[in-house]
Scaffold this active site. Structure first.
Site, short mmCIF file in Angstrom:
data_model
loop_
_atom_site.label_atom_id
_atom_site.label_comp_id
_atom_site.label_asym_id
_atom_site.label_seq_id
_atom_site.Cartn_x
_atom_site.Cartn_y
_atom_site.Cartn_z
N HIS A 179 40.58 2.86 32.33
CA HIS A 179 40.45 4.15 33.04
C HIS A 179 41.77 4.58 33.68
O HIS A 179 42.54 3.78 34.20
CB HIS A 179 39.31 4.12 34.05
CG HIS A 179 39.52 3.27 35.27
ND1 HIS A 179 40.13 3.74 36.40
CD2 HIS A 179 39.15 1.99 35.54
CE1 HIS A 179 40.15 2.79 37.33
NE2 HIS A 179 39.56 1.71 36.83
N ASP B 82 44.59 -1.31 39.31
CA ASP B 82 43.31 -0.66 39.03
C ASP B 82 43.51 0.84 38.83
O ASP B 82 43.45 1.60 39.79
CB ASP B 82 42.35 -0.91 40.20
CG ASP B 82 40.96 -0.41 39.93
OD1 ASP B 82 40.65 -0.15 38.75
OD2 ASP B 82 40.19 -0.24 40.89
N ASP C 25 40.08 -3.35 32.35
CA ASP C 25 40.08 -2.80 33.69
C ASP C 25 40.57 -3.88 34.65
O ASP C 25 39.83 -4.82 34.97
CB ASP C 25 38.67 -2.33 34.07
CG ASP C 25 38.65 -1.53 35.37
OD1 ASP C 25 39.67 -1.56 36.11
OD2 ASP C 25 37.63 -0.87 35.64
N HIS D 223 42.21 -0.01 45.37
CA HIS D 223 41.57 1.09 46.09
C HIS D 223 42.25 1.40 47.43
O HIS D 223 41.64 2.00 48.31
CB HIS D 223 40.08 0.81 46.33
CG HIS D 223 39.29 0.64 45.08
ND1 HIS D 223 38.04 0.03 45.05
CD2 HIS D 223 39.57 0.98 43.80
CE1 HIS D 223 37.59 0.02 43.81
NE2 HIS D 223 38.51 0.59 43.04
N GLU E 182 36.58 7.32 36.36
CA GLU E 182 35.78 6.08 36.41
C GLU E 182 35.36 5.74 37.83
O GLU E 182 34.24 5.29 38.07
CB GLU E 182 36.59 4.92 35.82
CG GLU E 182 35.83 3.60 35.72
CD GLU E 182 36.04 2.66 36.89
OE1 GLU E 182 35.46 1.56 36.91
OE2 GLU E 182 36.81 3.03 37.83
N GLU E 183 36.26 5.97 38.78
CA GLU E 183 36.05 5.48 40.16
C GLU E 183 34.90 6.17 40.87
O GLU E 183 34.42 5.68 41.89
CB GLU E 183 37.34 5.65 40.97
CG GLU E 183 38.54 4.87 40.46
CD GLU E 183 38.45 3.37 40.74
OE1 GLU E 183 37.39 2.91 41.22
OE2 GLU E 183 39.44 2.67 40.48
#
Length: 681
Positions: free
Chosen positions: A207, A230, A292, A368, A264-265
């Site tokens: 992603h 990520d 991922d 994140h 995606e998130e």
């Protein structure tokens, strides 16, 4: 345009863009039921708890607003170490449909390790420096949030240009931006058309978006979210595999698609849209690999394989690839519902796998946040490199070569056709019911598949020895027919056996009208009971005679609409799976031929059965509810086990409306019901 009663008109607006967030729209998510209490409690503290709509099969549907999706991501990250951890849907109907486990859309391919020359050739071109450069570039877009009008779209445009440069001069390769109507960031897809099996598709994906969960929803589109691990690492990993494939002149046997997904998130939006589109188009995706987070070694094991919401057979194949070509230490993990884009493909019935960088509680602690940078990635010893991602690039290259098959320039050309022999049935044999057609096949390199032909038409395919196909001979008329086998290798060579003639002799009956039961009845126990054409139409529409053709005439048909434009049951058939006569405990298949409305997603077929068709008030048991795949004529089916009872029946209820049926006789002016009675010995 006509309007139908008893059904809401739904106007679906896709995800809001950054400029329209004030119109915070209602959305739905599916999420593992174990997380529902935590999610709702977190929102309740802020006075905005999502509504629980339904729970089934360990998955729950919640109703909330689009701006809350990022907050759900934060909760799933903080409490469950999951990336996303849920799937977002624009309508309640789509969310409820996701509660039903998907069935595979096609047979799995043969998982063989016989392309070592290509694997090793690709390995020789993989470079840590190239991989690292891509991670640096992608993470330089400070924020790749799905509705970020700068970084999210700029990253996609840069990646498209990079992939196009890798593929310069290749007419068999295309690169496109896959745009999504509801948000600004597109997905990116590079396609290498297969030379031998172009309609068999292999997908390698990761992603493109990133997220910062430490800020509020209004700040997420612009807050620092470099997302180096990520998932710039995953996209860079598959990008490196694509770069080397192009540099080496790789020509796959199967079509291969490299995908960088948007969004995606916030609930796997991008990959869901693509997987659903492929399913609707009938695309034969034979395997999906998700990358991922690949550049942080947090555990002793170098690779972890996710075993939930993935395909067990492909996982075993992937494990064999790792053991055979890399020797990396590995272990299995679970990551929960919707933890990455592989779940979107699994939800559509496609075989998907995901190798991951660590145990779930030992993965990268910086994701994140603004600190997910290359400087905080590690190979277990040093930081600021792509050494760990390089391991996953080798796994991706091995997967590409062994599932995509194909060749590199300079390899010897395989021109030898396989040898194939038909072993059953014997020439001149009389067959009935389900008959096994078997064959043996060998090849100097390897057999790719064996197809089984009836009257010259492919009816089944076997991908591994022993090669066999369970042919339902009741699908053809009684009499003489031919059977044959055709073997293929991965280079496109094939050979076909001489056709054998067999005689099909099935005992079947067609229903005749019973004036007492007021529908069609097969009075003698046989292997099949068929309505033929006598159910064609509905009520006063079409040629249906003796309408409504329900037990004792107790359930009437709707009378509105136009024949072969609106809903109707055209035929009903029940048959034993093994070809023997109806008997208690036998597995039977129910086939309903229907005519679906122009908007087939608004139609539902309910299949019922009763063990006592002659009772004054039969007790109907719901077998299943099915949704037509397209408008117009089609046949939907299901199987069940016959209970005890001398006179049994099945009912097809085809109705306009969604959701579960309220009864076996739902009233609506477009609904049709037909019952078929059959004897059981």
């Amino acid at each position: 345009m006509r309007l139908k009663s008893l059904a809401p008109v739904v106007v679906s607006l896709c995800c809001a863009t950054a400029s329209a967030e004030s119109r915070d729209k209602e959305v739905f998510i599916t999420i593992g039921s174990e997380a529902v209490t935590a999610v709702r409690a977190s929102f309740r503290a802020a006075g905005s708890a999502p509504t629980l709509v339904k729970e089934a099969n360990g998955v729950s549907v919640l109703k909330l607003t689009e701006s809350q999706l990022g907050d759900v991501s934060a909760i799933m990250h903080d409490q469950y170490h999951r990336c996303a951890g849920f799937m977002a849907h624009d309508t309640q109907e789509a969310a409820l449909a996701a509660l039903t486990p998907a069935q595979p859309t096609q047979s799995l391919v043969s998982y063989t390790l016989d392309n070592a020359a290509v694997v090793n050739g690709l390995f020789s071109g993989l470079q840590e420096a190239s991989l690292r450069s891509t991670i640096v570039q992608l993470s330089s877009y400070t924020n790749r949030y799905y509705n970020n009008s700068t970084g999210g779209t700029q990253a996609a445009s840069w990646l498209k240009s990079a992939w196009e440069s890798y593929a310069t001069g290749r007419s068999d390769v295309s690169v496109q931006l896959y745009t999504h109507s509801g948000w600004t960031q597109p997905s990116v897809i590079a396609t290498i058309t297969g030379e031998v099996f172009p309609n068999e598709v292999v997908v390698i994906g990761g992603h493109l978006d990133s997220i910062n969960i430490t800020v509020g929803s209004s700040s997420r589109p612009t807050a620092s979210a470099p997302g180096a691990d990520d998932d710039a690492s995953g996209v860079a990993t598959l990008s490196e595999v694509f770069r080397v494939a192009m540099a080496k002149g790789y020509k796959p046997a199967r079509t291969v698609k490299f995908m960088a997904y948007a969004a995606e998130e916030v609930g796997l939006y991008g990959s869901q849209a693509i997987a659903q589109a492929y399913k609707s188009a009938g695309t034969n995706v034979v395997g999906v690999l998700q990358l991922d987070m690949t550049n942080y070694r947090g555990s002793t094991a170098e690779v972890t394989l996710v075993t939930d919401n993935t395909n067990a057979a492909q996982n075993a194949f992937l494990g064999n690839l790792i053991d055979t070509y890399t020797g990396y230490s590995r272990t299995n993990i679970t990551c929960g519902y919707g933890c990455s884009d592989h779940a979107s493909w699994t939800a559509q019935g496609y075989p998907a796998s995901i190798p991951f960088e660590a145990l779930m509680n030992q993965d990268n602690p910086f994701i994140h946040t603004a600190d997910d940078t290359l400087a905080n990635s590690t190979d277990g010893t040093t930081t600021n490199n792509a050494n760990n991602a390089l391991k996953f690039a080798r796994i991706g290259a091995a997967y590409l070569a062994e599932l995509g098959k194909g060749t590199l320039p300079g390899q010897p050309t395989d021109t030898q056709a396989p040898s194939v022999s038909l072993t059953a049935p014997a020439s001149g044999a009389t067959v009935n019911g389900t008959t096994s057609i078997t064959a043996t096949a060998t090849d100097n390199v390897g057999v790719n598949k064996v197809e089984f032909l009836v009257d010259g038409v492919v009816k089944g395919t076997s991908f591994s020895s022993p090669y066999s196909f369970a042919w339902d001979s009741r699908t053809v008329a009684n009499g003489s027919h031919t059977v044959a086998a055709k073997a293929h290798d991965s280079a496109g060579n094939n050979a076909t056996t001489a056709a054998r003639t067999v005689t099909v002799a099935n005992v079947s009956t067609s229903g005749t009208y019973d004036t007492t039961l007021r529908t069609l009845r097969c009075t003698a126990a046989a292997a099949t009971c068929d309505s033929g054409t006598l159910f064609n139409g509905r009520g006063t529409m079409g040629p249906e005679t003796n309408t409504p053709n329900t037990l004792r005439g107790t359930c009437g048909d709707g009378s509105s609409g136009t024949y072969k434009s609106d809903e109707s049951v055209e035929a009903l058939k029940v048959s034993t799976v093994d070809g023997s006569n109806f008997a208690a405990g036998k597995q039977v298949k129910v086939e309903a031929s229907i005519w679906a409305y122009a908007s087939p997603s608004s139609d539902r077929l309910d299949l019922y059965y009763t063990a006592n068709a002659t009772a004054t008030t039969p007790v109907w048991t719901l077998l299943t509810t099915l949704t037509p795949a397209a408008a117009g004529a089609q046949t939907l089916s299901a199987t069940y086990t016959l209970p005890s009872g001398a006179n049994q029946a099945v009912r097809a209820q085809f109705r306009y409306g969604t959701g579960s049926p309220s009864s076996a006789c739902v009233s609506n002016e477009y609904n049709d019901r037909d019952d078929l009675v059959f004897a059981v010995q």
